[in-house]
Write an enzyme that holds these catalytic residues in place. Structure first.
Site, short mmCIF file in Angstrom:
data_model
loop_
_atom_site.label_atom_id
_atom_site.label_comp_id
_atom_site.label_asym_id
_atom_site.label_seq_id
_atom_site.Cartn_x
_atom_site.Cartn_y
_atom_site.Cartn_z
N CYS A 172 -10.94 3.08 -0.49
CA CYS A 172 -9.53 3.28 -0.11
C CYS A 172 -9.32 2.42 1.14
O CYS A 172 -10.17 2.42 2.05
CB CYS A 172 -9.31 4.75 0.20
SG CYS A 172 -7.76 5.10 1.07
N ASP A 176 0.87 -1.18 0.00
CA ASP A 176 0.00 0.00 0.00
C ASP A 176 0.91 1.23 0.00
O ASP A 176 2.11 1.13 0.27
CB ASP A 176 -0.89 0.01 1.25
CG ASP A 176 -1.80 1.24 1.29
OD1 ASP A 176 -2.35 1.62 0.25
OD2 ASP A 176 -1.93 1.86 2.38
N SER A 177 0.32 2.38 -0.27
CA SER A 177 1.08 3.62 -0.20
C SER A 177 1.57 3.90 1.21
O SER A 177 2.54 4.62 1.41
CB SER A 177 0.20 4.78 -0.65
OG SER A 177 -0.96 4.81 0.15
N HIS A 228 -7.53 2.77 3.63
CA HIS A 228 -7.43 3.49 4.90
C HIS A 228 -8.82 3.65 5.55
O HIS A 228 -8.92 3.79 6.76
CB HIS A 228 -6.87 4.90 4.68
CG HIS A 228 -5.39 4.97 4.52
ND1 HIS A 228 -4.73 4.47 3.42
CD2 HIS A 228 -4.42 5.50 5.33
CE1 HIS A 228 -3.43 4.70 3.55
NE2 HIS A 228 -3.22 5.33 4.69
N CYS A 261 -4.44 -1.28 -2.05
CA CYS A 261 -4.50 0.16 -2.23
C CYS A 261 -5.49 0.46 -3.36
O CYS A 261 -5.28 0.04 -4.50
CB CYS A 261 -3.10 0.67 -2.60
SG CYS A 261 -3.06 2.44 -2.95
N GLU A 272 -3.75 8.40 8.87
CA GLU A 272 -2.29 8.23 9.09
C GLU A 272 -1.84 8.95 10.36
O GLU A 272 -0.84 8.60 10.96
CB GLU A 272 -1.50 8.75 7.88
CG GLU A 272 -1.67 7.93 6.61
CD GLU A 272 -0.66 6.77 6.46
OE1 GLU A 272 0.47 6.90 6.95
OE2 GLU A 272 -1.02 5.75 5.85
N1 DGL Z 1 -4.74 3.11 1.02
C1 DGL Z 1 -4.64 3.90 -0.18
C2 DGL Z 1 -5.85 3.62 -1.05
O1 DGL Z 1 -6.46 2.58 -0.85
C3 DGL Z 1 -4.38 5.31 0.23
C4 DGL Z 1 -4.12 6.21 -0.90
C5 DGL Z 1 -3.20 7.33 -0.67
O2 DGL Z 1 -2.05 7.08 -0.39
O3 DGL Z 1 -3.63 8.46 -0.85
O4 DGL Z 1 -6.24 4.36 -1.93
#
Ligand code: DGL
Length: 283
Positions: free
Chosen positions: A199, A23-24, A201, A86, A165
């Site tokens: 997303c 993931d990011s 998150h 992600c 975050e």
């Molecule tokens: N968890 C990422 C997603 O599902 C976060 C994206 C981001 O880094 O902005 O889109």
């Protein structure tokens, strides 16, 4: 294209190589948590690109380049499957991305859409995701492909990732509650009966979002849907770890300092971190 079957026949009925997840940042840990629940014996390698998060505000070109580098990093760890936990990567990769990887690959978009179509009664589905995901229209296209008559309402929620975050996830957090209200009020009044948390998150905000949207609205966790697909896929392909293999081990890699990682990751996972945590450089 969200997933790819192996292009070569599978000869063994077990495969002890790890599953690779990226993931990011830390949002993909919601998917990791689900994978760990479904797969107690599997080893999992997790990469969070914490040095470059967020992806959701970046251009498609940059997201594709980062995704390629993230996958290359996981392949160095001899993973048997790669899961892009992600939504932003899943929505923005090129159609030939999965085919260019030497192991099975899946994102989250297709599985979340299938779960949403199964859950809707009124045929009106909402999508909340990062700006780059909403701009790609990937969820909308997939939902329409699955069910052409379905109505889709989408909203980019750019502030949700930084809130998560930074750990602003308590149910009574006034800033997060206000932000949820600001973004999702039009969605609530539009009459959706299913809302895709597009997303990975966002499941961390599910309590607040669920309370705001009301009990009539079913929330779909995109990462969880992908984890369930992985279980089905690895079972069908005879690629699960052997029954006599010991408990699954975890390795966590991040591209920024590991300082504070365990504390935040433990909030995501709801338990103490088990396994190695290391900082690496990618790209
Ligand atoms: N968890 C990422 C997603 O599902 C976060 C994206 C981001 O880094 O902005 O889109």
């Amino acid at each position: 294209m969200q997933q790819k079957k192996p292009s070569f026949p599978c000869h063994s009925s077990h495969d002890n190589r790890p599953i690779g997840v990226f993931d990011s940042g830390l949002g993909g840990l919601t998917t990791f948590k689900e994978l760990r629940r479904l797969f107690p014996r599997e080893d999992i390698v997790y990469f969070g690109d914490t040095g470059r998060v967020p992806y959701g505000t970046k251009s498609r070109e940059i997201i594709r380049r980062y995704a390629r580098q993230d996958v290359e990093f996981l392949l160095q760890h001899q993973v048997k499957m790669v899961i892009a936990a992600c939504g932003t990567v899943s929505a923005n990769i090129s159609p030939d991305f999965a085919g260019s990887i030497p192991v099975p690959f899946t994102g989250v978009v297709g599985h979340a859409c299938a779960a949403a179509c199964a859950a809707t009664r009124r045929g009106h589905i909402g999508v909340a995701a990062t700006p780059a995901t909403i701009r790609s229209a990937a969820y909308e296209k997939e939902l329409k492909a699955l069910s052409p008559q379905i109505k889709v309402s989408s909203i980019p929620c750019g502030l949700f990732v930084p809130l998560v975050e930074n750990g602003f996830i308590q149910r009574d957090d006034p800033i997060t509650r206000l932000t949820v209200e600001r973004y999702l009020a039009p969605m609530r009044s539009s009459g959706v009966d299913v809302l895709i948390l597009g997303c990975t998150h966002y499941p961390l905000l599910a309590d607040i979002i669920g309370e705001f949207m009301g009990p009539e609205v079913t929330l779909i966790d995109s990462g969880k849907a992908a984890a369930e697909y992985a279980r089905q896929f690895l079972t069908e392909q005879g690629m699960l770890a052997a029954p006599d293999k010991g408990p699954g081990e975890n390795r966590f890699f991040v591209s920024d300092s590991i300082e504070g990682f365990s504390e935040v990751a433990e909030i995501f996972l709801g338990e103490t971190i088990r396994g190695e945590v290391r900082q690496v450089s990618v790209g």
